[in-house]
Design a protein around this motif. Structure first.
Motif, mmCIF file in Angstrom:
data_model
loop_
_atom_site.group_PDB
_atom_site.id
_atom_site.type_symbol
_atom_site.label_atom_id
_atom_site.label_comp_id
_atom_site.label_asym_id
_atom_site.label_seq_id
_atom_site.Cartn_x
_atom_site.Cartn_y
_atom_site.Cartn_z
ATOM 1 N N ASP A 87 0.960 -1.236 0.009
ATOM 2 C CA ASP A 87 -0.062 0.006 -0.031
ATOM 3 C C ASP A 87 0.955 1.471 -0.122
ATOM 4 O O ASP A 87 0.649 2.224 -0.757
ATOM 5 C CB ASP A 87 -0.800 0.038 1.329
ATOM 6 C CG ASP A 87 -1.936 -1.137 1.093
ATOM 7 O OD1 ASP A 87 -2.269 -1.540 -0.184
ATOM 8 O OD2 ASP A 87 -2.112 -1.782 2.468
ATOM 9 N N LYS A 88 1.994 1.112 0.914
ATOM 10 C CA LYS A 88 2.715 2.337 0.917
ATOM 11 C C LYS A 88 3.570 2.551 -0.512
ATOM 12 O O LYS A 88 3.798 3.748 -0.661
ATOM 13 C CB LYS A 88 3.583 2.349 2.326
ATOM 14 C CG LYS A 88 3.096 2.462 3.473
ATOM 15 C CD LYS A 88 3.961 2.460 4.676
ATOM 16 C CE LYS A 88 3.175 2.763 5.784
ATOM 17 N NZ LYS A 88 3.899 2.740 7.033
ATOM 18 N N PHE A 89 3.923 1.524 -0.861
ATOM 19 C CA PHE A 89 4.849 1.450 -2.130
ATOM 20 C C PHE A 89 3.899 1.941 -3.370
ATOM 21 O O PHE A 89 4.332 2.833 -4.190
ATOM 22 C CB PHE A 89 5.311 -0.180 -2.618
ATOM 23 C CG PHE A 89 6.135 0.076 -3.750
ATOM 24 C CD1 PHE A 89 7.654 0.215 -3.813
ATOM 25 C CD2 PHE A 89 5.412 -0.385 -4.907
ATOM 26 C CE1 PHE A 89 8.127 0.093 -4.958
ATOM 27 C CE2 PHE A 89 6.123 -0.436 -6.033
ATOM 28 C CZ PHE A 89 7.511 -0.094 -6.188
ATOM 29 N N LYS A 90 2.660 1.306 -3.308
ATOM 30 C CA LYS A 90 1.839 2.113 -4.474
ATOM 31 C C LYS A 90 1.555 3.508 -4.467
ATOM 32 O O LYS A 90 1.520 4.305 -5.289
ATOM 33 C CB LYS A 90 0.464 1.219 -4.506
ATOM 34 C CG LYS A 90 0.729 -0.242 -5.116
ATOM 35 C CD LYS A 90 -0.461 -0.964 -4.763
ATOM 36 C CE LYS A 90 -1.710 -0.380 -5.682
ATOM 37 N NZ LYS A 90 -2.929 -1.334 -5.577
ATOM 38 N N ASN B 266 2.582 6.218 -6.866
ATOM 39 C CA ASN B 266 1.551 7.052 -7.664
ATOM 40 C C ASN B 266 2.000 8.609 -7.337
ATOM 41 O O ASN B 266 1.609 9.338 -8.499
ATOM 42 C CB ASN B 266 0.353 6.727 -6.929
ATOM 43 C CG ASN B 266 -0.359 5.194 -7.277
ATOM 44 O OD1 ASN B 266 -0.092 5.047 -8.216
ATOM 45 N ND2 ASN B 266 -1.266 4.814 -6.342
ATOM 46 N N GLN B 267 2.467 8.919 -6.223
ATOM 47 C CA GLN B 267 2.989 10.103 -6.195
ATOM 48 C C GLN B 267 4.024 10.661 -7.275
ATOM 49 O O GLN B 267 4.091 11.836 -7.856
ATOM 50 C CB GLN B 267 3.506 10.390 -4.745
ATOM 51 C CG GLN B 267 3.899 11.745 -4.360
ATOM 52 C CD GLN B 267 4.393 11.984 -2.810
ATOM 53 O OE1 GLN B 267 4.400 10.863 -2.178
ATOM 54 N NE2 GLN B 267 4.323 13.169 -2.534
ATOM 55 N N ILE B 268 4.856 9.836 -7.616
ATOM 56 C CA ILE B 268 6.105 9.962 -8.374
ATOM 57 C C ILE B 268 5.469 9.810 -9.725
ATOM 58 O O ILE B 268 5.846 10.927 -10.553
ATOM 59 C CB ILE B 268 7.070 8.685 -8.366
ATOM 60 C CG1 ILE B 268 7.919 8.808 -7.163
ATOM 61 C CG2 ILE B 268 8.069 9.000 -9.721
ATOM 62 C CD1 ILE B 268 8.690 7.567 -6.863
ATOM 63 N N ALA C 275 2.594 10.837 -10.657
ATOM 64 C CA ALA C 275 1.770 12.248 -10.644
ATOM 65 C C ALA C 275 2.550 13.437 -11.060
ATOM 66 O O ALA C 275 2.178 14.062 -12.085
ATOM 67 C CB ALA C 275 0.777 12.361 -9.470
ATOM 68 N N ALA C 276 3.854 13.464 -10.304
ATOM 69 C CA ALA C 276 4.951 14.344 -10.560
ATOM 70 C C ALA C 276 5.357 14.406 -11.971
ATOM 71 O O ALA C 276 5.586 15.229 -12.631
ATOM 72 C CB ALA C 276 5.816 14.382 -9.597
ATOM 73 N N ALA C 277 5.578 12.917 -12.352
ATOM 74 C CA ALA C 277 6.333 12.679 -13.672
ATOM 75 C C ALA C 277 5.367 13.088 -14.839
ATOM 76 O O ALA C 277 5.744 13.443 -15.883
ATOM 77 C CB ALA C 277 6.502 11.288 -13.792
ATOM 78 N N LYS C 278 4.025 12.994 -14.538
ATOM 79 C CA LYS C 278 2.953 13.060 -15.636
ATOM 80 C C LYS C 278 3.331 14.781 -16.332
ATOM 81 O O LYS C 278 3.134 15.014 -17.494
ATOM 82 C CB LYS C 278 1.610 13.229 -15.286
ATOM 83 C CG LYS C 278 1.363 11.928 -15.353
ATOM 84 C CD LYS C 278 -0.234 11.655 -14.597
ATOM 85 C CE LYS C 278 -0.843 10.322 -14.625
ATOM 86 N NZ LYS C 278 -2.088 10.317 -14.238
ATOM 87 N N LYS C 279 3.849 15.603 -15.365
ATOM 88 C CA LYS C 279 3.951 16.915 -15.853
ATOM 89 C C LYS C 279 5.186 17.045 -16.935
ATOM 90 O O LYS C 279 5.185 17.975 -17.829
ATOM 91 C CB LYS C 279 4.431 17.943 -14.573
ATOM 92 C CG LYS C 279 4.571 19.264 -14.988
ATOM 93 C CD LYS C 279 5.241 20.024 -13.644
ATOM 94 C CE LYS C 279 5.408 21.302 -13.721
ATOM 95 N NZ LYS C 279 5.657 22.269 -12.849
#
Length: 716
Positions: A624-627, A631-633, A635-639
């Motif tokens: 759960d923490k890994f995902k 997901n946070q990475i 989301a940042a990378a989508k930029k």
């Protein structure tokens, strides 16, 4: 073609004759050969190296650190008790080298073989059952700072966490793929977590089996070469020992050719699989051998076919390669299960990816040429002048581009690590009338290498593209073009910073009456080169006239980041005549475009983001923490996705002579199509073409502006 220049040194391939070591016949793999090899290497280093480091305790500490790190970079084999035992030798390796004492190497080699055997059992045990992904634990992948395991129990736990992280990453990717399939097709039946987890562990077992299989194929002499090169690197980053097989690979990389059948091979279980056929090679021409074929036996001409099951890939390649005109017969299992015997006559095979290629593109109604040079190659073995030569090939491409009516040239040497010094002198000479190209200094003398041919192959607008991996000969070319004010250099803030010249010395010439076999060769630094303005490119590289943002600009990857790199210095400039080039406005325009360009702004922001993430080394092993973290990475990378999706709306085309060749060579067409597609996504090439646009119509006018030996204008 520029042939008349004064040159007495080459980046590669020359021989020296001082005296010969005489040895008695010994069996191969005898430790006496290792001792003799050490003696040979130190003899040649002392005689030939530009500035050999002192062999003392500091040298010993450097060898020890580099060798241990190379043996076990992720600290998953050795225990702290092993390191404690090894550390007793940290300050005596210089003495062992002097005395040709192999005690330390033998100890570490035997221990590594034992620990690898243990590791082979550990990973299979770990992957035999599912992981518990709900446990709240983490793993740090910064192996440099990680301690060695203090016990076998601690080592097994380190293995478990390393493998769990790898499996967890793949497992979550598989789950995401299944979810995406369900979204696209509601009727799709999603695989269960248990099935996906099992598949992931099975894939990991296969990957680790392959990894251990590769390591098990390494012979004792391969590990000894690693030990030797931990010593050689203490002299400078480019002094390297080549065992015979590695010397062959080096020769191929420089010449771009070899004698064989022209097939790329890879290990597949006990056999060898054909992974690709090289265009134009004998196997490709014969049309019998195909990608995916499994080679199970090899025979020479009418000789007996040898079963190659279980042999090392390197040993199989030795059997398949051979001199031009000789025959090899391969027994292969086709993809349909049938068995065939295929006869192939070996020939010269040219590796197309090594050689110059060019493209023509239209922009604002004008045509421009893009020439890509992956390496400054030259065929030293071909004495009749018919071998491939980067300078000759570029000259041909320029002529072909001129026939299409181009108005400017972009010469791309990004990622070009160098090559022949003679080739770079000739290539620079294609763009100037005559004059010095580079200065070369040894411990005893300085020499200036000239282009003496007054013919100019291209006198129009010129842009040289570089990046942080443009090194050595690439830097000589960029520096000469910049010093002459002949063209504009655009790219990374600075190039790699390799300002040294190496010579490859065959060690066998020193040994008489030996049955040890091949001793290989030593590539060692013999000179430093300098710009014609007197400055060295060592460490500092060449600074671009126009700096473009680079995603990896903040990472440490240049010569200046190597602890054993030779220092920067400068010498007197060589007299030369600069071109009266009107570059100021074009450079200003480019800088203004880059500053305002949203895509370049995004690349700069991405570079800073990559740099900030380089210190984030701890990963949760709780799913759960890994995902959540991933997901946070993401989301940042989508930029930064527009960086990958970018297109410059330019159409790049092959020249007419290549288009004709595509009819009979669809593989080459496919490669060119891929290259043109990458150019159409390349914002750096687009800006290079913008600069050529700014240099129109004629803004380069040759005038006499002499520079004297002190780097000052000569008054007239």
């Amino acid at each position: 073609m520029k042939k008349k220049y004064r040159i007495h040194v080459a980046l590669i391939c020359l021989s020296v004759t001082l005296f010969a070591f005489t040895v008695n016949a010994k069996k191969s793999n005898d430790p006496e050969k290792d001792k003799l090899l050490l003696e040979l290497l130190m003899f040649v280093i002392k005689k030939e190296h530009y500035n050999p480091a002192a062999v003392n305790d500091n040298f010993s500490k450097g060898v020890y650190k580099e060798y241990i790190e190379a043996l076990d970079p992720s600290k998953r084999f050795f225990l702290q008790s092993d390191i404690n035992e090894f550390s007793k030798f940290e300050l005596v390796l210089d003495d062992q080298l002097t005395n040709k004492d192999l005690t330390f190497f033998n100890l570490t080699y035997d221990r590594l073989m034992l620990r690898m055997e243990e590791g082979n059992k550990i990973f299979k045990e770990i992957l035999s059952s599912p992981f518990d992904y709900k446990t709240d634990e983490s793993f740090n992948v910064d192996y440099d700072k990680a301690p060695y395991a203090k016990s076998n129990t601690e080592l097994k736990d380190k293995w478990r966490k390393q493998i769990k992280l790898s499996v967890l990453s793949s497992f979550t990717d598989k789950k995401k793929t299944e979810e995406d399939k369900k979204l696209k097709d509601p009727a799709y039946v999603v695989k269960s977590d248990a099935m996906l987890e099992k598949e992931t562990r099975e894939n990991s077992i296969k990957a680790l089996n392959d990894s251990f299989g590769f390591m098990n194929e390494l012979k004792r002499e391969d590990w000894f070469t690693l030990y030797i090169n931990s010593m050689m690197s203490q002299f400078d980053p480019h002094t390297t020992y080549f065992a015979s097989e590695e010397k062959e690979k080096f020769d191929v990389s420089i010449s771009g050719k070899f004698e064989g059948i022209g097939a790329q091979l890879q290990k597949k279980n006990d056999y060898i699989e054909v992974s690709e056929l090289i265009s134009g090679g004998p196997a490709w021409r014969g049309k019998q051998l195909e990608k995916g074929d499994l080679i199970i036996k090899v025979a020479q001409s009418n000789g007996v076919a040898v079963d190659i099951a279980g042999l090392r890939l390197a040993d199989v390649i030795k059997k398949i390669k051979g001199p031009k005109g000789s025959e090899v017969r391969l027994t292969v299992k086709k993809t349909d299960g049938t068995i065939q015997i295929i006869s192939i006559i070996r020939d010269i095979v040219e590796i197309e990816e090594t050689y110059v290629k060019s493209s023509v593109v239209e922009k604002n109604g004008l045509k421009y040429g893009v020439i890509y040079l992956p390496k400054f190659y030259i065929d030293f073995e071909n004495k009749d002048g018919k071998g491939r030569d980067a300078a000759k090939d570029i000259a041909k491409e320029i002529d072909r581009l001129k026939e299409t009516g181009i108005k400017g040239i972009v010469l791309d040497v990004r990622d070009d690590g160098g090559g022949s010094l003679g080739a770079v002198v000739n290539i620079a000479g294609l763009f100037i009338e005559e004059g010095p190209i580079v200065q070369v200094k040894s411990t005893v003398k300085k020499e200036i290498l000239y282009d003496t041919d007054k013919k100019i192959k291209w006198d129009g607008p010129l842009v040289i593209m570089v990046n942080e991996f443009s090194a050595s000969a690439s830097e000589i070319l960029a520096a000469a073009i910049q010093d002459y004010k002949r063209g504009i250099i655009i790219g990374s803030k600075q190039t790699y910073g390799k300002g040294t010249v190496q010579r490859v010395i065959d060690l066998n010439q020193y040994v008489k009456n030996s049955s040890f076999g091949d001793f290989g060769a030593l590539k060692t630094t013999i000179q430093k080169f300098y710009r014609i303005n007197g400055g060295s490119t060592q460490l500092e590289g060449v600074s671009s006239d126009v700096v473009m943002p680079d995603r990896y600009a903040y990472l440490k990857m240049g010569e200046r980041d190597d602890a054993h790199a030779l220092p920067w210095d400068k010498i007197d400039p060589a007299p030369y005549i600069v071109w009266d080039s009107k570059f100021d406005q074009a450079i200003t325009n480019s800088k203004q475009r880059i500053e305002k360009n949203v895509q370049f702004q995004l690349i700069e922001e991405n570079a800073k983001w990559i740099d900030s993430r380089s210190n984030e080394n701890t990963y949760s092993l709780n799913i759960d923490k890994f995902k959540a973290a991933q997901n946070q990475i993401e989301a940042a990378a989508k930029k930064f996705k527009p960086i990958i999706d970018y297109r410059n709306n330019l159409k790049f085309n092959s020249l007419p002579y290549e288009l004709e060749g595509f009819v009979n060579d669809p593989v080459l067409k496919e490669k060119r199509d891929r290259w043109h597609e990458s150019l159409a996504k390349d914002i750096y090439v687009e800006e290079a073409l913008n600069v050529l646009d700014d240099l129109q119509p004629k803004s380069i006018v040759k005038t006499s502006i002499p520079i004297d030996k002190k780097g000052k204008l000569v008054k007239r």
